[in-house]
Design a protein around this motif. Structure first.
Motif, short mmCIF file in Angstrom:
data_model
loop_
_atom_site.label_atom_id
_atom_site.label_comp_id
_atom_site.label_asym_id
_atom_site.label_seq_id
_atom_site.Cartn_x
_atom_site.Cartn_y
_atom_site.Cartn_z
N PHE A 42 34.94 51.88 32.40
CA PHE A 42 35.26 52.18 33.80
C PHE A 42 34.11 52.90 34.51
O PHE A 42 33.91 52.75 35.71
N VAL B 164 50.01 46.02 32.98
CA VAL B 164 49.01 47.09 33.08
C VAL B 164 47.88 46.82 32.10
O VAL B 164 48.13 46.41 30.96
N THR B 165 46.65 47.01 32.54
CA THR B 165 45.56 47.07 31.57
C THR B 165 44.57 48.13 32.02
O THR B 165 44.57 48.54 33.18
N HIS B 166 43.74 48.60 31.10
CA HIS B 166 42.86 49.74 31.38
C HIS B 166 41.45 49.41 30.90
O HIS B 166 41.30 48.83 29.82
N CYS C 166 43.47 48.64 38.43
CA CYS C 166 42.49 49.66 38.84
C CYS C 166 42.94 51.09 38.55
O CYS C 166 44.06 51.47 38.89
N ALA C 167 42.02 51.87 38.00
CA ALA C 167 42.12 53.33 38.03
C ALA C 167 41.14 53.81 39.11
O ALA C 167 40.72 53.03 39.95
N TRP D 238 52.42 58.15 37.61
CA TRP D 238 52.13 57.72 36.24
C TRP D 238 51.90 58.95 35.38
O TRP D 238 51.10 59.82 35.73
N SER E 230 48.65 45.73 37.58
CA SER E 230 48.00 47.02 37.76
C SER E 230 46.73 47.06 36.93
O SER E 230 46.78 47.13 35.69
N HIS F 82 52.01 46.83 28.78
CA HIS F 82 50.58 47.12 28.66
C HIS F 82 49.92 45.95 27.93
O HIS F 82 50.38 45.53 26.88
N LEU G 26 53.12 56.04 30.40
CA LEU G 26 52.04 55.27 29.76
C LEU G 26 52.15 55.20 28.24
O LEU G 26 51.60 54.29 27.62
N ARG H 263 46.36 52.82 39.75
CA ARG H 263 46.77 54.04 39.04
C ARG H 263 45.61 55.02 39.16
O ARG H 263 44.61 54.90 38.45
#
Ligand SMILES: *Cc1c(COP(=O)(O)O)cnc(C)c1O
Length: 387
Positions: free
Chosen positions: A170, A164-166, A200-201, A65, A198, A130, A87, A217
């Motif tokens: 965190f 994908v999400t963020h 998790c970071a 990534w 997706s 995203h 990204l 990721r």
């Protein structure tokens, strides 16, 4: 760890590739989804795409990534196969550019989703989408999701490699906002065409399994940077920043040290000048006590840093630790980057990435360990699920 020959006149960032391997394995072991991808934006957090990507690829990492297309090209030079997720979305490139590179844009708004769908005239095109579940930075929100759900044909020609999400919170695993983001992500993706999730970071892969989803990721944890201080992770420091002691001298009480009188000796002090400064990525100013280690002894940082110099207080340190050629450690094993970052009021990655990109880098090789199972084992994808 044994130190390679470092230039006596310069600071050095030593990257321990075996530590990155150990961190990769710790992440693989903890994550229950189908695949761990490595986040290698900003030249692998300052540790070097050209060295880190081949190592991870040899260990079985298939997804990389990056932030933008230029970084995607850098990764492709080091890793001929494997997927590269971008990204920042289309980055002004065309779907053709992405296809040529084997890169996948993580589409960041509806206009990009529509542009991608329009480009898929002959064959489906591959992309990720995203979803903005609460960070309010990149991604489509609830209204756009509703529109897509109402007109699913718009997505028909897209081969969706991932949703994908963020997370916004965190660093605080117990934050309610995280649970809300997970709930939105699950609910939205359940109504969209199925695709791997997706979520998790670094902070997530060591967190609750029910939120692991399919594709992780992971950046910080691979490089040994802690992202959740309240829940320590089984990772080790992969980078060590050291600087040579240039001079040790005694300064009487009441003298100003450094520019603009940033520090005044409260009593007679012994100071050491280190060959490192903000030009090498260390912070300029410290709001609270920061220190370096000299042969295991703490030496507090005094004054502001200069472009290539930094002053530390070595009063009382044993004479033999202060000989010319001796080096001071700013961060590394036994001295997490968090310490100097917290004293400067910044996130650990701010110091890590800047030092990695600015200071001369050296690599500790990663000896082979036969039979240690480097290949990632494939596991089935989770079905998107509602919580
Ligand atoms: C940088 C980034 C990551 C990696 O986060 P770490 O906490 O360093 O593992 C993951 N996802 C997105 C969207 C990012 O921007």
């Amino acid at each position: 760890m044994s130190t390679p020959d470092l230039p006596a006149d310069r600071c050095a960032l030593v990257v321990d590739l075996a530590a990155i391997r150990a961190n990769w394995r710790a992440v693989r072991q903890s994550f229950t989804g189908a695949g761990v991808g490595a986040v290698v934006k900003q030249d692998a957090y300052g540790l070097g795409i050209a060295e880190v990507v081949p190592l991870l690829a040899a260990l079985g990492c298939r997804d990389f990534w990056v932030a933008d297309l230029t970084e995607a090209e850098d990764v492709r030079r080091s890793e001929p196969s494997g997927r590269i997720f971008v990204l920042h979305g289309l980055c002004g490139g065309t779907p053709h550019d992405f296809r040529m590179l084997g890169a996948i844009p993580v589409l960041l708004d509806m206009s990009e989703v529509e542009a991608m769908a329009r480009a898929a005239t002959d064959a489906p095109v591959t992309c990720a989408i995203h979803l903005d579940t609460g960070l309010n930075r990149l991604g489509i929100g609830l209204e756009d999701v509703r529109r897509l759900v109402a007109a699913p044909d718009r997505l028909k020609r897209l081969q969706i490699a991932a949703y994908v999400t963020h997370l916004a919170h965190f660093s605080d695993p117990g934050a309610r906002a995280n649970a809300w983001q997970w709930r939105r992500f699950s609910a939205w993706t359940r109504r969209l065409p199925p695709a791997p999730l997706s979520f998790c970071a670094s902070s997530g892969v060591f967190g609750p399994r029910e939120r692991h989803a399919d594709l992780a990721r992971v950046g910080s944890a691979l490089y040994g940077v802690e992202t959740t201080p309240s829940r320590p992770q089984p990772i080790v420091a992969a980078a060590t920043l050291t600087a040579p002691i240039l001079r040790v001298h005694d300064v009487p009480a009441g003298r100003e040290v450094g520019y603009s009188g940033a520090y005044r000796t409260p009593s007679a002090r012994r100071l050491a000048q280190l060959g490192i400064g903000y030009g090498d990525g260390v912070p300029y100013r410290f709001h609270s006590d920061a220190y370096v280690l000299i042969a295991g002894h703490r030496a507090p940082v005094v004054s502001t840093s200069a472009m290539s110099l930094m002053s530390v207080d070595v009063t009382g340190l044993p004479e033999q630790t202060l000989r010319p050629g001796q080096r001071a450690m700013l961060f590394g094993p036994g001295l997490p980057v968090d310490q100097i970052a917290a004293a400067a009021g910044v996130a650990p990655n701010v110091v890590h990435v800047r030092a990695g990109r600015s200071a001369p880098r050296f690599y500790l090789p990663c000896p082979d360990d036969a039979g240690a199972g480097t290949a990632a084992t494939a596991r089935p994808l989770h079905a998107p699920q509602m919580v």
